[in-house]
Each structure stands twice: as structure tokens, then as C-alpha cells.
Motif scaffolding. Structure first.
Motif, PDB file in Angstrom:
ATOM      1  N   UNK A  10       0.849  -1.195   0.000  1.00  0.00           N
ATOM      2  CA  UNK A  10       0.000   0.000   0.000  1.00  0.00           C
ATOM      3  C   UNK A  10       0.877   1.233   0.000  1.00  0.00           C
ATOM      4  N   UNK A  11       0.259   2.363  -0.314  1.00  0.00           N
ATOM      5  CA  UNK A  11       1.003   3.619  -0.336  1.00  0.00           C
ATOM      6  C   UNK A  11       1.094   4.196   1.080  1.00  0.00           C
ATOM      7  N   UNK A  12       2.303   4.527   1.538  1.00  0.00           N
ATOM      8  CA  UNK A  12       2.454   5.062   2.893  1.00  0.00           C
ATOM      9  C   UNK A  12       2.224   6.577   2.989  1.00  0.00           C
ATOM     10  N   UNK A  13       1.879   7.186   1.881  1.00  0.00           N
ATOM     11  CA  UNK A  13       1.659   8.628   1.870  1.00  0.00           C
ATOM     12  C   UNK A  13       0.236   8.944   2.346  1.00  0.00           C
ATOM     13  N   UNK A  30       0.687   0.311  -6.850  1.00  0.00           N
ATOM     14  CA  UNK A  30       2.083   0.233  -6.422  1.00  0.00           C
ATOM     15  C   UNK A  30       2.905  -0.587  -7.424  1.00  0.00           C
ATOM     16  N   UNK A  31       3.957   0.023  -7.950  1.00  0.00           N
ATOM     17  CA  UNK A  31       4.828  -0.702  -8.883  1.00  0.00           C
ATOM     18  C   UNK A  31       6.260  -0.699  -8.355  1.00  0.00           C
ATOM     19  N   UNK A  32       7.022  -1.700  -8.744  1.00  0.00           N
ATOM     20  CA  UNK A  32       8.441  -1.731  -8.358  1.00  0.00           C
ATOM     21  C   UNK A  32       9.172  -0.608  -9.078  1.00  0.00           C
ATOM     22  N   UNK A  49       2.547   9.304  -7.195  1.00  0.00           N
ATOM     23  CA  UNK A  49       3.873   9.469  -7.764  1.00  0.00           C
ATOM     24  C   UNK A  49       4.985   9.343  -6.744  1.00  0.00           C
ATOM     25  N   UNK A  50       4.625   9.155  -5.486  1.00  0.00           N
ATOM     26  CA  UNK A  50       5.625   9.049  -4.431  1.00  0.00           C
ATOM     27  C   UNK A  50       6.379   7.733  -4.503  1.00  0.00           C
TER      28      UNK A  50
END
Ligand SMILES: [Zn+2]
Length: 155
Positions: A10-13, A30-32, A49-50
Motif C-alpha cells: 500500500x502507499x504510505x503517503x 504500487x509498482x516496483x 507518484x511518491x
């Protein structure tokens, strides 16, 4: 959600629409995204974009302080700073710093890699760091390759 989410889940932002949302067929943001200098997987969130590393948001999940700041504090601790003086200098409660340390023990290997790569912390310093919480975490005993395998015996 489990206490420690899976890497890249998941995104931590917190400002991101995908924050805290696990990856599913409909939610695949989420991509590598290459690797860090220390060789850790980096990910990018396509929603905001983070970028973040596999440690970010997993080791210090739910902590408000940026991971880099936490790791730096642990590095100073490993280098011999006292928790009481770090607390004064950095402005965090001693309990907070101890809580970070306890979090870190659950992912000792990842933290050690980062401390060694970014702060040139040595093995002995790491041991004294973990001694603060009387816990070596999940760190496995490092197996040294036996010399016997390479030497001795007729060829
Ligand atoms: Zn995001």
C-alpha cells in the motif's frame, strides 16, 4: 490490517488516495521502482507518484515521524548517544525512542542493513543498540561459511 503490512502492499503517503489500501485487482497502484543504494527494493505509487522503500511504512507503520528521522535517531543511539540526551536534542520522548527501537527489533535485519549502509554503523554498535531493549529481534544467527569446505582434503 495487520500490524506490519506486507512490503509494497500500500502507499504510505497519508495524503494519497491509495493510502493504506492494499493491492487488489481494482487497486493496483504500487509498482516496483528500482533499488536503493543499499540494495533494497524501491516502489512507486502511481496514484501520487511518491516513491518508498520496502522498509518504509512497514517497519514504522503508524509512526508519524519520517522513517529517515527514526533511523537516524537509532544510528545516533548505536553510536553511543544516550536516550536521554537524544530526547533533549531531538525533542522526542524517551518512551517514543524506545518504542521505535522495539519496532525495529521486529525487522532487525532490514534496519541493520540500512544502519550499516547509510550510517556506517558497525556490528558491535548494533549489538549494543539491541541491548537497550534486551531483544535481538528476529535476527538469525549469521552462518559463516566453513573453511573446511574449501581447504584440506586431498584433491
Ligand atoms: Zn500514493
Amino acid at each position: 490490517m495487520p500490524e506490519f503490512a506486507q512490503v509494497g502492499d500500500y502507499c504510505p503517503n497519508e495524503a494519497c488516495t491509495g493510502y493504506g489500501k492494499g493491492q487488489t485487482k481494482d487497486q493496483a497502484n504500487i509498482v516496483k521502482f528500482g533499488k536503493t543504494k543499499a540494495g533494497r527494493q524501491r516502489y512507486q505509487c502511481k496514484s501520487c507518484g511518491g516513491t518508498f522503500t520496502e522498509t518504509k511504512g512497514t517497519i514504522f507503520y503508524r509512526r508519524r515521524t519520517p522513517e529517515d528521522e527514526i533511523v537516524e535517531t537509532l544510528a545516533l543511539l548505536a553510536e553511543g548517544s544516550r536516550i536521554s540526551s537524544l530526547s533533549r536534542v531531538k525533542g522526542y520522548k524517551e518512551d517514543t525512542i524506545l518504542a521505535w527501537l522495539r519496532d525495529a527489533t521486529a525487522h532487525a535485519e532490514a534496519i541493520e542493513e540500512e544502519l550499516i549502509a547509510k550510517y556506517q554503523i558497525e556490528r558491535g554498535q548494533l549489538d549494543s543498540l539491541w541491548a537497550y531493549v534486551g531483544n535481538k529481534g528476529e535476527k538469525k544467527a549469521t552462518q559463516r561459511p566453513t573453511k573446511a569446505a574449501n581447504s584440506g582434503g586431498p584433491q
